[in-house]
Write a protein that holds these residues in place. Structure first.
Motif, PDB file in Angstrom:
ATOM      1  N   VAL A  11       0.677  -1.571   0.002  1.00 50.72           N
ATOM      2  CA  VAL A  11       0.297  -0.050   0.008  1.00 50.72           C
ATOM      3  C   VAL A  11       0.527   1.551  -0.131  1.00 50.72           C
ATOM      4  O   VAL A  11       2.104   1.247   0.511  1.00 50.72           O
ATOM      5  CB  VAL A  11      -0.478   0.221   1.216  1.00 50.72           C
ATOM      6  N   TRP A  12       0.474   2.278  -0.982  1.00 52.71           N
ATOM      7  CA  TRP A  12       1.019   3.552  -0.905  1.00 52.71           C
ATOM      8  C   TRP A  12      -0.260   4.663  -0.870  1.00 52.71           C
ATOM      9  O   TRP A  12      -0.695   5.322  -0.917  1.00 52.71           O
ATOM     10  CB  TRP A  12       1.848   3.816  -2.413  1.00 52.71           C
ATOM     11  N   TRP A  13       0.758   5.458   0.709  1.00 52.60           N
ATOM     12  CA  TRP A  13       0.035   6.202   1.404  1.00 52.60           C
ATOM     13  C   TRP A  13       0.363   7.028   0.412  1.00 52.60           C
ATOM     14  O   TRP A  13       1.444   7.781  -0.098  1.00 52.60           O
ATOM     15  CB  TRP A  13      -0.108   7.041   2.734  1.00 52.60           C
ATOM     16  N   LEU A  14      -0.797   8.698  -0.508  1.00 52.28           N
ATOM     17  CA  LEU A  14      -0.442   9.708  -0.716  1.00 52.28           C
ATOM     18  C   LEU A  14      -0.920  10.908  -0.796  1.00 52.28           C
ATOM     19  O   LEU A  14      -2.533  11.320  -0.600  1.00 52.28           O
ATOM     20  CB  LEU A  14      -1.272   9.723  -2.410  1.00 52.28           C
ATOM     21  N   VAL A  15       0.265  10.824   0.259  1.00 47.48           N
ATOM     22  CA  VAL A  15       0.592  12.265   1.186  1.00 47.48           C
ATOM     23  C   VAL A  15      -0.261  13.762   0.445  1.00 47.48           C
ATOM     24  O   VAL A  15       0.736  13.805  -0.547  1.00 47.48           O
ATOM     25  CB  VAL A  15       0.437  12.925   1.983  1.00 47.48           C
ATOM     26  N   SER A  16      -1.657  14.267  -0.386  1.00 49.51           N
ATOM     27  CA  SER A  16      -1.454  14.958  -0.792  1.00 49.51           C
ATOM     28  C   SER A  16      -1.051  16.481  -0.170  1.00 49.51           C
ATOM     29  O   SER A  16      -1.295  16.715   0.061  1.00 49.51           O
ATOM     30  CB  SER A  16      -2.849  15.009  -1.313  1.00 49.51           C
ATOM     31  N   VAL A  72       4.166  -1.331   3.844  1.00 47.70           N
ATOM     32  CA  VAL A  72       3.330  -0.080   3.309  1.00 47.70           C
ATOM     33  C   VAL A  72       4.481   1.049   3.548  1.00 47.70           C
ATOM     34  O   VAL A  72       5.319   1.867   3.918  1.00 47.70           O
ATOM     35  CB  VAL A  72       2.702   0.617   4.506  1.00 47.70           C
ATOM     36  N   LEU A  73       4.229   2.166   2.276  1.00 44.48           N
ATOM     37  CA  LEU A  73       4.615   3.240   2.071  1.00 44.48           C
ATOM     38  C   LEU A  73       4.495   4.371   2.304  1.00 44.48           C
ATOM     39  O   LEU A  73       3.174   4.625   1.534  1.00 44.48           O
ATOM     40  CB  LEU A  73       5.809   2.948   0.795  1.00 44.48           C
ATOM     41  N   VAL A  74       5.053   5.033   2.638  1.00 40.48           N
ATOM     42  CA  VAL A  74       3.985   7.409   2.674  1.00 40.48           C
ATOM     43  C   VAL A  74       4.868   7.834   1.762  1.00 40.48           C
ATOM     44  O   VAL A  74       6.201   7.808   1.878  1.00 40.48           O
ATOM     45  CB  VAL A  74       4.273   7.408   4.589  1.00 40.48           C
ATOM     46  N   THR A  75       4.734   8.142   0.883  1.00 44.08           N
ATOM     47  CA  THR A  75       4.774   9.100  -0.618  1.00 44.08           C
ATOM     48  C   THR A  75       4.211  10.182  -0.538  1.00 44.08           C
ATOM     49  O   THR A  75       3.057  10.847   0.176  1.00 44.08           O
ATOM     50  CB  THR A  75       4.925   8.161  -1.710  1.00 44.08           C
ATOM     51  N   ASP A  76       5.000  10.989  -1.550  1.00 48.89           N
ATOM     52  CA  ASP A  76       4.652  12.467  -2.222  1.00 48.89           C
ATOM     53  C   ASP A  76       3.485  12.203  -3.214  1.00 48.89           C
ATOM     54  O   ASP A  76       4.956  13.131  -3.931  1.00 48.89           O
ATOM     55  CB  ASP A  76       5.190  14.030  -1.367  1.00 48.89           C
ATOM     56  N   LEU A  77       3.859  11.469  -3.886  1.00 54.08           N
ATOM     57  CA  LEU A  77       3.660  11.003  -4.790  1.00 54.08           C
ATOM     58  C   LEU A  77       3.162  11.734  -5.699  1.00 54.08           C
ATOM     59  O   LEU A  77       3.462  12.179  -6.858  1.00 54.08           O
ATOM     60  CB  LEU A  77       3.353   9.361  -5.762  1.00 54.08           C
ATOM     61  N   GLY A  97       2.938  16.408  -9.806  1.00 53.28           N
ATOM     62  CA  GLY A  97       2.508  17.651 -10.380  1.00 53.28           C
ATOM     63  C   GLY A  97       0.484  17.593 -10.677  1.00 53.28           C
ATOM     64  O   GLY A  97       0.102  18.145 -11.011  1.00 53.28           O
ATOM     65  N   THR A  98       0.370  16.342  -9.559  1.00 57.11           N
ATOM     66  CA  THR A  98      -1.282  16.543  -9.923  1.00 57.11           C
ATOM     67  C   THR A  98      -2.008  16.709  -9.012  1.00 57.11           C
ATOM     68  O   THR A  98      -2.014  16.880  -8.089  1.00 57.11           O
ATOM     69  CB  THR A  98      -1.546  14.696 -10.013  1.00 57.11           C
ATOM     70  N   PHE A  99      -3.618  17.475  -9.549  1.00 55.98           N
ATOM     71  CA  PHE A  99      -4.388  17.856  -8.530  1.00 55.98           C
ATOM     72  C   PHE A  99      -5.521  16.981  -8.222  1.00 55.98           C
ATOM     73  O   PHE A  99      -5.795  16.508  -6.568  1.00 55.98           O
ATOM     74  CB  PHE A  99      -5.084  19.270  -9.198  1.00 55.98           C
ATOM     75  N   TYR A 100      -6.236  15.798  -9.089  1.00 55.18           N
ATOM     76  CA  TYR A 100      -7.199  15.348  -9.364  1.00 55.18           C
ATOM     77  C   TYR A 100      -6.737  13.567  -8.256  1.00 55.18           C
ATOM     78  O   TYR A 100      -5.568  13.586  -9.497  1.00 55.18           O
ATOM     79  CB  TYR A 100      -8.662  15.749 -10.126  1.00 55.18           C
ATOM     80  N   THR A 101      -7.191  12.746  -7.911  1.00 54.31           N
ATOM     81  CA  THR A 101      -7.383  11.350  -8.058  1.00 54.31           C
ATOM     82  C   THR A 101      -6.574  10.843  -9.519  1.00 54.31           C
ATOM     83  O   THR A 101      -5.802   9.974  -9.843  1.00 54.31           O
ATOM     84  CB  THR A 101      -7.933  10.677  -7.502  1.00 54.31           C
ATOM     85  N   ALA A 102      -8.222  11.462 -10.414  1.00 56.48           N
ATOM     86  CA  ALA A 102      -7.984  10.937 -11.783  1.00 56.48           C
ATOM     87  C   ALA A 102      -6.888  11.319 -12.359  1.00 56.48           C
ATOM     88  O   ALA A 102      -5.903  10.396 -12.647  1.00 56.48           O
ATOM     89  CB  ALA A 102      -9.065  11.268 -13.002  1.00 56.48           C
ATOM     90  N   LEU A 104       0.444   7.349 -12.306  1.00 54.46           N
ATOM     91  CA  LEU A 104       0.596   6.200 -12.755  1.00 54.46           C
ATOM     92  C   LEU A 104       1.223   5.186 -13.146  1.00 54.46           C
ATOM     93  O   LEU A 104       2.159   4.275 -13.526  1.00 54.46           O
ATOM     94  CB  LEU A 104      -0.021   5.525 -10.810  1.00 54.46           C
ATOM     95  N   GLN A 105      -0.213   5.072 -13.284  1.00 56.39           N
ATOM     96  CA  GLN A 105      -0.491   3.840 -15.040  1.00 56.39           C
ATOM     97  C   GLN A 105       0.468   3.852 -16.024  1.00 56.39           C
ATOM     98  O   GLN A 105       0.963   3.148 -16.629  1.00 56.39           O
ATOM     99  CB  GLN A 105      -1.871   3.660 -15.407  1.00 56.39           C
ATOM    100  N   ARG A 106       0.761   5.292 -16.514  1.00 58.27           N
ATOM    101  CA  ARG A 106       1.590   6.288 -17.007  1.00 58.27           C
ATOM    102  C   ARG A 106       2.805   4.983 -16.739  1.00 58.27           C
ATOM    103  O   ARG A 106       4.945   4.439 -17.519  1.00 58.27           O
ATOM    104  CB  ARG A 106       2.200   6.976 -17.964  1.00 58.27           C
ATOM    105  N   ARG A 107       3.015   5.103 -15.570  1.00 60.81           N
ATOM    106  CA  ARG A 107       4.856   5.758 -15.152  1.00 60.81           C
ATOM    107  C   ARG A 107       4.862   4.020 -14.789  1.00 60.81           C
ATOM    108  O   ARG A 107       6.182   4.032 -14.889  1.00 60.81           O
ATOM    109  CB  ARG A 107       4.622   6.198 -14.093  1.00 60.81           C
ATOM    110  N   TYR A 108       3.776   3.506 -13.975  1.00 60.93           N
ATOM    111  CA  TYR A 108       4.055   1.651 -13.716  1.00 60.93           C
ATOM    112  C   TYR A 108       3.137   1.022 -14.478  1.00 60.93           C
ATOM    113  O   TYR A 108       2.490   0.317 -14.718  1.00 60.93           O
ATOM    114  CB  TYR A 108       3.769   1.945 -12.485  1.00 60.93           C
TER     115      TYR A 108
END
Length: 198
Positions: free
Chosen positions: A43-48, A77-82, A87-92, A98-102
């Motif tokens: 699980v990656w936490w996405l701290v927005s 579990v990884l806490v991230t600032d992804l 440089g994204t603002f909305y979840t979509a 992320l799908q493009r990068r991975y």
């Protein structure tokens, strides 16, 4: 990919997004439960940086990251600032990036049942449902309203039976699962109101 976590093709990674302002035991409980119930590898936490649905700005990102990492101690579990890095603002936008990068990594968007209730207000919410598996974890008081929500009604055909929740990350979207858990009712707003987060 400097500054980005590593992930292998075929892995199933849950994504728990939010301001984590502050992170608390409820977030930890949801994360640990999601690992088990949805068969996740990590699980990656996405701290927005900010929450577009909230008018009040959160505490500085660096402070929230430090507090979250101190609280969430788990080898998977990884806490991230992804979102800040992407440089994204909305979840979509984040999920698409992320799908493009991975390529080949299977992502599962994780959220509490309270979010499912108002999920149709999110930017490009249908795109999210159509492109990423979604794991919903019930929180106290939100179970009935979540099951009757607009999203739940429109995507009822894509809901997995309870016994299939463990395979969520291996399913083709749209696919979502709703699990009832004995949840912590702790919330970030309640912690701030009590003055426990400075």
């Amino acid at each position: 990919m400097r500054g980005f976590p590593s992930a292998r093709k075929g892995q199933v990674i849950g994504l728990l997004g939010g301001s984590f302002d502050p992170a608390h035991a409820g977030h930890v409980h949801i994360t640990r439960s999601a690992l088990k119930r949805f068969g996740l590898d990590h699980v990656w936490w996405l701290v927005s940086p900010a929450n577009p649905l909230k008018t009040r700005g959160p505490a500085p990102l660096a402070e929230r990251m430090v507090a979250a990492r101190r609280l969430m101690q788990h080898p998977r579990v990884l806490v991230t600032d992804l979102e800040a890095r992407l440089g994204t603002f909305y979840t979509a936008q984040t999920l698409s990036a992320l799908q493009r990068r991975y390529p080949g990594v299977r992502f599962v968007w994780l959220m509490g049942a309270d979010n499912l209730t108002q999920f149709h207000r999110w930017q490009d919410w249908r795109w999210i449902m159509d492109h990423v598996a979604v794991g919903v974890l019930a929180r106290p008081g939100d179970r009935i309203s979540a099951r009757l929500s607009k999203t739940a009604r429109i995507y009822r055909h894509a809901r997995l039976p309870k016994q299939a929740a463990h395979s969520l990350g291996r399913r083709q979207a749209p696919a979502w699962s709703f699990v009832n858990l004995p949840m912590s009712d702790q919330s970030s707003s309640a912690i701030r109101a009590r003055g426990e987060w400075q």
